[in-house]
Design an enzyme around this catalytic site. Structure first.
Site, PDB file in Angstrom:
ATOM      1  CB  SER A  71      -0.896   0.025   1.241  1.00  0.00           C
ATOM      2  OG  SER A  71      -1.666  -1.150   1.322  1.00  0.00           O
TER       3      SER A  71
HETATM    4  N1  SAH Z   1      -0.817  -4.125   3.830  1.00  0.00           N
HETATM    5  C1  SAH Z   1      -0.230  -4.808   2.728  1.00  0.00           C
HETATM    6  C2  SAH Z   1      -1.194  -4.767   1.573  1.00  0.00           C
HETATM    7  C3  SAH Z   1      -1.023  -5.861   0.634  1.00  0.00           C
HETATM    8  S1  SAH Z   1      -2.241  -5.947  -0.629  1.00  0.00           S
HETATM    9  C4  SAH Z   1       1.075  -4.130   2.338  1.00  0.00           C
HETATM   10  O1  SAH Z   1       1.165  -2.912   2.479  1.00  0.00           O
HETATM   11  O2  SAH Z   1       1.981  -4.796   1.857  1.00  0.00           O
HETATM   12  C5  SAH Z   1      -3.500  -6.880   0.131  1.00  0.00           C
HETATM   13  C6  SAH Z   1      -3.151  -8.256   0.603  1.00  0.00           C
HETATM   14  O3  SAH Z   1      -4.369  -8.872   1.015  1.00  0.00           O
HETATM   15  C7  SAH Z   1      -2.583  -9.165  -0.490  1.00  0.00           C
HETATM   16  O4  SAH Z   1      -1.359  -9.681  -0.053  1.00  0.00           O
HETATM   17  C8  SAH Z   1      -3.635 -10.250  -0.659  1.00  0.00           C
HETATM   18  O5  SAH Z   1      -3.102 -11.524  -0.966  1.00  0.00           O
HETATM   19  C9  SAH Z   1      -4.293 -10.245   0.703  1.00  0.00           C
HETATM   20  N2  SAH Z   1      -5.655 -10.802   0.733  1.00  0.00           N
HETATM   21  C10 SAH Z   1      -6.657 -10.641  -0.168  1.00  0.00           C
HETATM   22  N3  SAH Z   1      -7.750 -11.319   0.227  1.00  0.00           N
HETATM   23  C11 SAH Z   1      -7.430 -11.919   1.411  1.00  0.00           C
HETATM   24  C12 SAH Z   1      -8.135 -12.760   2.306  1.00  0.00           C
HETATM   25  N4  SAH Z   1      -9.392 -13.141   2.103  1.00  0.00           N
HETATM   26  N5  SAH Z   1      -7.494 -13.200   3.421  1.00  0.00           N
HETATM   27  C13 SAH Z   1      -6.200 -12.852   3.663  1.00  0.00           C
HETATM   28  N6  SAH Z   1      -5.489 -12.055   2.858  1.00  0.00           N
HETATM   29  C14 SAH Z   1      -6.090 -11.590   1.744  1.00  0.00           C
END
Ligand code: SAH
Length: 223
Positions: A71
């Site tokens: 993010s």
């Molecule tokens: N806060 C993280 C954001 C990553 S993007 C950062 O800054 O790096 C969002 C993440 O949510 C992804 O890694 C994706 O695989 C995960 N995600 C999506 N749906 C999900 C679910 N149902 N349960 C767990 N993780 C999930």
């Protein structure tokens, strides 16, 4: 463990770059000194592929593989600021560990973080980074966080970093009374960041914070 990362950074990843990022976050309206201080001291460049690390302190989302993104710093700061509110948080759930950067920021500001990720290789990488930073109050779990994490509930706060079409009722159920859920909601054309405070067992107060652009919350896990 820490040796495999250049934690201090240099040039585009130096402390000066982090300081400049913090100034730009303040210009964008982030006021929490606790959040700004955590972001000033956390090496975001280790959460990104080395080839992209020179852009770590610009206010951009960047790819982390598997069609996912880290993010943008402003949104990490904003979500954390909203989540913290004015009382101490002992137990927090994060859905969507991704790179682990948001997890690292949270871990410095709350008692204990449970963070769930559905893509195992992303979780494995996040774990190595958090260990390198010696953040030991984090438990990473490989599971579908759309259902929350029932056996660890209730949580003082829940932060979701992927967008569902509608708020999963399980997440509200797993919030303590008085707890806050910060979550992006909506399809990829129009998402809104929402702050939902659980006032009582069956009453929530919702505030729309601003328009956002997150990857979708998906179901199932990838090993
Ligand atoms: N806060 C993280 C954001 C990553 S993007 C950062 O800054 O790096 C969002 C993440 O949510 C992804 O890694 C994706 O695989 C995960 N995600 C999506 N749906 C999900 C679910 N149902 N349960 C767990 N993780 C999930």
């Amino acid at each position: 463990m820490a040796e495999q990362f250049n934690l201090r950074g240099s040039g585009m990843t130096s402390q000066r770059a982090r300081d400049r990022l913090v100034v730009s976050l303040q210009e964008q309206g982030i006021v929490s000194q606790r959040v700004l201080s955590a972001m000033r001291s956390t090496p975001r460049h280790i959460f990104i592929d080395e080839a992209l690390a020179h852009g770590a302190y610009e206010n951009n989302a960047l790819p982390i593989g598997y069609n996912q993104t880290i993010s943008q710093p402003y949104i990490v700061a904003k979500m954390t600021e909203i989540l913290l509110g004015d009382k101490p948080l002992h137990k927090v759930l994060e859905v969507g560990t991704g790179s682990g950067y948001q997890t690292a920021i949270l871990a410095q500001l709350v008692g204990k973080v449970f963070s769930v990720e559905r893509i195992k290789p992303l979780q494995d990488r996040a774990k190595i980074r958090l260990q390198a930073l010696q953040l030991t109050n984090v438990q990473l779990l490989h599971s579908d966080g759309g259902m929350g994490l029932k056996d660890r509930a209730p949580f003082d706060a829940i932060l979701v970093t992927a967008a569902p079409d509608v708020v999963p009722s399980e997440l509200i159920e797993q919030l303590a009374i008085g707890g806050t859920l910060v979550i992006p909601v909506g399809g990829n054309q129009s998402q809104q960041l929402k702050k939902i405070v659980k006032k009582s067992a069956n009453h929530c107060e919702t505030t729309i914070v601003e328009a956002v652009n997150f990857v979708p919350l998906l179901s199932g896990v990838i090993s």
